[in-house]
Motif scaffolding. Structure first.
Motif, PDB file in Angstrom:
ATOM      1  N   GLU A  26      -0.116  39.071  31.489  1.00  0.00           N
ATOM      2  CA  GLU A  26      -1.202  39.945  31.965  1.00  0.00           C
ATOM      3  C   GLU A  26      -1.196  40.057  33.496  1.00  0.00           C
ATOM      4  N   ARG A  27      -0.230  39.395  34.129  1.00  0.00           N
ATOM      5  CA  ARG A  27      -0.068  39.380  35.588  1.00  0.00           C
ATOM      6  C   ARG A  27      -1.250  38.729  36.323  1.00  0.00           C
ATOM      7  N   LYS A  28      -1.919  37.828  35.634  1.00  0.00           N
ATOM      8  CA  LYS A  28      -2.988  37.068  36.287  1.00  0.00           C
ATOM      9  C   LYS A  28      -2.432  35.800  36.933  1.00  0.00           C
ATOM     10  N   LEU A  29      -1.191  35.472  36.561  1.00  0.00           N
ATOM     11  CA  LEU A  29      -0.450  34.377  37.182  1.00  0.00           C
ATOM     12  C   LEU A  29       0.972  34.856  37.397  1.00  0.00           C
ATOM     13  N   ASN A  30       1.619  34.389  38.473  1.00  0.00           N
ATOM     14  CA  ASN A  30       3.032  34.723  38.607  1.00  0.00           C
ATOM     15  C   ASN A  30       3.855  33.749  37.761  1.00  0.00           C
ATOM     16  N   LYS A  31       5.101  34.076  37.493  1.00  0.00           N
ATOM     17  CA  LYS A  31       5.925  33.311  36.557  1.00  0.00           C
ATOM     18  C   LYS A  31       6.117  31.863  36.987  1.00  0.00           C
ATOM     19  N   THR A  32       6.468  31.677  38.256  1.00  0.00           N
ATOM     20  CA  THR A  32       6.724  30.320  38.743  1.00  0.00           C
ATOM     21  C   THR A  32       5.475  29.458  38.656  1.00  0.00           C
ATOM     22  N   GLU A  33       4.374  30.016  39.094  1.00  0.00           N
ATOM     23  CA  GLU A  33       3.096  29.307  39.065  1.00  0.00           C
ATOM     24  C   GLU A  33       2.711  28.958  37.636  1.00  0.00           C
ATOM     25  N   GLY A  34       2.832  29.926  36.740  1.00  0.00           N
ATOM     26  CA  GLY A  34       2.465  29.702  35.343  1.00  0.00           C
ATOM     27  C   GLY A  34       3.314  28.633  34.688  1.00  0.00           C
ATOM     28  N   LEU A  35       4.623  28.647  34.940  1.00  0.00           N
ATOM     29  CA  LEU A  35       5.513  27.631  34.369  1.00  0.00           C
ATOM     30  C   LEU A  35       5.166  26.239  34.885  1.00  0.00           C
ATOM     31  N   LEU A  36       4.832  26.141  36.164  1.00  0.00           N
ATOM     32  CA  LEU A  36       4.405  24.850  36.720  1.00  0.00           C
ATOM     33  C   LEU A  36       3.140  24.348  36.031  1.00  0.00           C
ATOM     34  N   MET A  37       2.248  25.279  35.701  1.00  0.00           N
ATOM     35  CA  MET A  37       1.003  24.909  35.025  1.00  0.00           C
ATOM     36  C   MET A  37       1.240  24.409  33.602  1.00  0.00           C
ATOM     37  N   MET A  38       2.393  24.730  33.040  1.00  0.00           N
ATOM     38  CA  MET A  38       2.732  24.241  31.700  1.00  0.00           C
ATOM     39  C   MET A  38       3.185  22.777  31.721  1.00  0.00           C
ATOM     40  N   ASN A  39       3.301  22.226  32.936  1.00  0.00           N
ATOM     41  CA  ASN A  39       3.583  20.795  33.105  1.00  0.00           C
ATOM     42  C   ASN A  39       4.887  20.372  32.415  1.00  0.00           C
ATOM     43  N   TYR A  40       5.947  21.127  32.674  1.00  0.00           N
ATOM     44  CA  TYR A  40       7.233  20.795  32.061  1.00  0.00           C
ATOM     45  C   TYR A  40       7.832  19.555  32.713  1.00  0.00           C
ATOM     46  N   SER A  41       8.784  18.932  32.004  1.00  0.00           N
ATOM     47  CA  SER A  41       9.323  17.652  32.452  1.00  0.00           C
ATOM     48  C   SER A  41      10.723  17.729  33.045  1.00  0.00           C
ATOM     49  N   SER A  42      11.444  18.833  32.801  1.00  0.00           N
ATOM     50  CA  SER A  42      12.825  18.905  33.272  1.00  0.00           C
ATOM     51  C   SER A  42      13.267  20.355  33.413  1.00  0.00           C
ATOM     52  N   ASP A  43      14.397  20.555  34.072  1.00  0.00           N
ATOM     53  CA  ASP A  43      14.974  21.899  34.204  1.00  0.00           C
ATOM     54  C   ASP A  43      15.334  22.470  32.834  1.00  0.00           C
ATOM     55  N   LYS A  44      15.801  21.584  31.956  1.00  0.00           N
ATOM     56  CA  LYS A  44      16.146  22.027  30.602  1.00  0.00           C
ATOM     57  C   LYS A  44      14.915  22.564  29.882  1.00  0.00           C
ATOM     58  N   GLU A  45      13.785  21.856  30.037  1.00  0.00           N
ATOM     59  CA  GLU A  45      12.561  22.286  29.359  1.00  0.00           C
ATOM     60  C   GLU A  45      12.059  23.617  29.909  1.00  0.00           C
ATOM     61  N   VAL A  46      12.167  23.817  31.218  1.00  0.00           N
ATOM     62  CA  VAL A  46      11.680  25.076  31.793  1.00  0.00           C
ATOM     63  C   VAL A  46      12.514  26.255  31.302  1.00  0.00           C
ATOM     64  N   LYS A  47      13.812  26.035  31.109  1.00  0.00           N
ATOM     65  CA  LYS A  47      14.656  27.091  30.546  1.00  0.00           C
ATOM     66  C   LYS A  47      14.239  27.425  29.121  1.00  0.00           C
ATOM     67  N   GLU A  48      13.899  26.393  28.373  1.00  0.00           N
ATOM     68  CA  GLU A  48      13.436  26.591  26.993  1.00  0.00           C
ATOM     69  C   GLU A  48      12.115  27.344  26.959  1.00  0.00           C
ATOM     70  N   LEU A  49      11.225  27.031  27.905  1.00  0.00           N
ATOM     71  CA  LEU A  49       9.923  27.708  27.979  1.00  0.00           C
ATOM     72  C   LEU A  49      10.096  29.179  28.338  1.00  0.00           C
ATOM     73  N   ARG A  50      10.991  29.467  29.292  1.00  0.00           N
ATOM     74  CA  ARG A  50      11.252  30.860  29.667  1.00  0.00           C
ATOM     75  C   ARG A  50      11.746  31.667  28.459  1.00  0.00           C
ATOM     76  N   LYS A  51      12.628  31.043  27.686  1.00  0.00           N
ATOM     77  CA  LYS A  51      13.193  31.723  26.523  1.00  0.00           C
ATOM     78  C   LYS A  51      12.148  31.891  25.427  1.00  0.00           C
ATOM     79  N   LYS A  52      11.378  30.847  25.189  1.00  0.00           N
ATOM     80  CA  LYS A  52      10.381  30.875  24.111  1.00  0.00           C
ATOM     81  C   LYS A  52       9.304  31.902  24.355  1.00  0.00           C
ATOM     82  N   TYR A  53       8.812  31.970  25.598  1.00  0.00           N
ATOM     83  CA  TYR A  53       7.705  32.874  25.914  1.00  0.00           C
ATOM     84  C   TYR A  53       8.175  34.183  26.559  1.00  0.00           C
ATOM     85  N   THR A  54       9.492  34.356  26.627  1.00  0.00           N
ATOM     86  CA  THR A  54      10.096  35.557  27.243  1.00  0.00           C
ATOM     87  C   THR A  54       9.499  35.853  28.603  1.00  0.00           C
ATOM     88  N   ILE A  55       9.526  34.844  29.478  1.00  0.00           N
ATOM     89  CA  ILE A  55       8.983  35.019  30.833  1.00  0.00           C
ATOM     90  C   ILE A  55      10.037  34.633  31.865  1.00  0.00           C
TER      91      ILE A  55
END
Length: 206
Positions: A177-206
């Motif tokens: 909805e563009r209420k958060l930018n991608k980098t900021e939003g991913l940080l808010m998901m509290n991921y644990s590793s670079d591998k996890e952030v790649k998985e999150l990008r793919k899962k949520y198509t962001i």
């Protein structure tokens, strides 16, 4: 401590029996007094006078403060700190200060279009603190707070909640909805590793 140092210096260099005989009882007595003080500290709580002025109730749609109902949808700004609770360890055994909190270093602040509310709150246990955060977080992901910024709402989420599927789904929607930018939003998901952030990008198509 100073007494012990004097005894050691005298024993090593001067060997004056009077000094040793005089200071040994003082050193022993000081140790007992210090030990008793530490024992009292171990079981002590903060010495703060509490005056209860009312109650705050949180429902699925509103805060109720002394019978005044403030709907979530009317709130435009909110800030909460509910991490202190009665019995929380605040000191160490080496410090001469209370060991345990009485649970009053908490606050809730929120603003509507017409009023501003700020209350200090007493929390009785860690379980109660956790319940407050979890309950509010559930109302947030249900979009009960219509007029509060996404950043401010997500700041209420605890780290463990940010890792849940429902919290991450909510954050992903706010990114789209563009209420958060991608980098900021991913940080808010509290991921644990670079591998996890790649998985999150793919899962949520962001």
């Amino acid at each position: 401590m100073a007494t012990i140092i004097v005894i050691l210096i005298n024993k090593e260099y001067f060997k004056i029996r009077f000094i040793t005989n005089f200071l040994y009882p003082i050193s022993f007595l000081s140790s007992i007094i210090f030990g008793i003080a530490q024992l009292f500290t171990l079981f002590s709580k903060e010495d703060i006078l509490i005056r209860k002025t009312g109650k705050i109730k949180i429902t699925a749609d509103s805060f109720i403060i002394n019978k005044e109902i403030i709907s979530f949808k009317d709130i435009v700004s909110i800030n909460i700190d509910a991490t202190d609770y009665e019995g929380r360890l605040i000191g160490t055994q080496t410090s001469i200060k209370p060991m345990y909190s009485i649970g009053v270093n908490n606050f809730i602040k929120f603003t509507t279009r017409h009023n501003k509310f700020e209350q200090q709150i007493l929390i009785s246990s860690f379980r109660e603190s956790k319940l407050i955060y979890n309950f509010l977080s559930q109302q947030i992901i249900k979009n009960k707070f219509l007029n509060v910024s996404s950043r401010q709402l997500i700041s209420i989420f605890r780290d463990e909640f940010k890792k849940t599927e429902e919290a991450r789904n909510y954050i992903a929607v706010k990114i789209k909805e563009r209420k958060l930018n991608k980098t900021e939003g991913l940080l808010m998901m509290n991921y644990s590793s670079d591998k996890e952030v790649k998985e999150l990008r793919k899962k949520y198509t962001i």
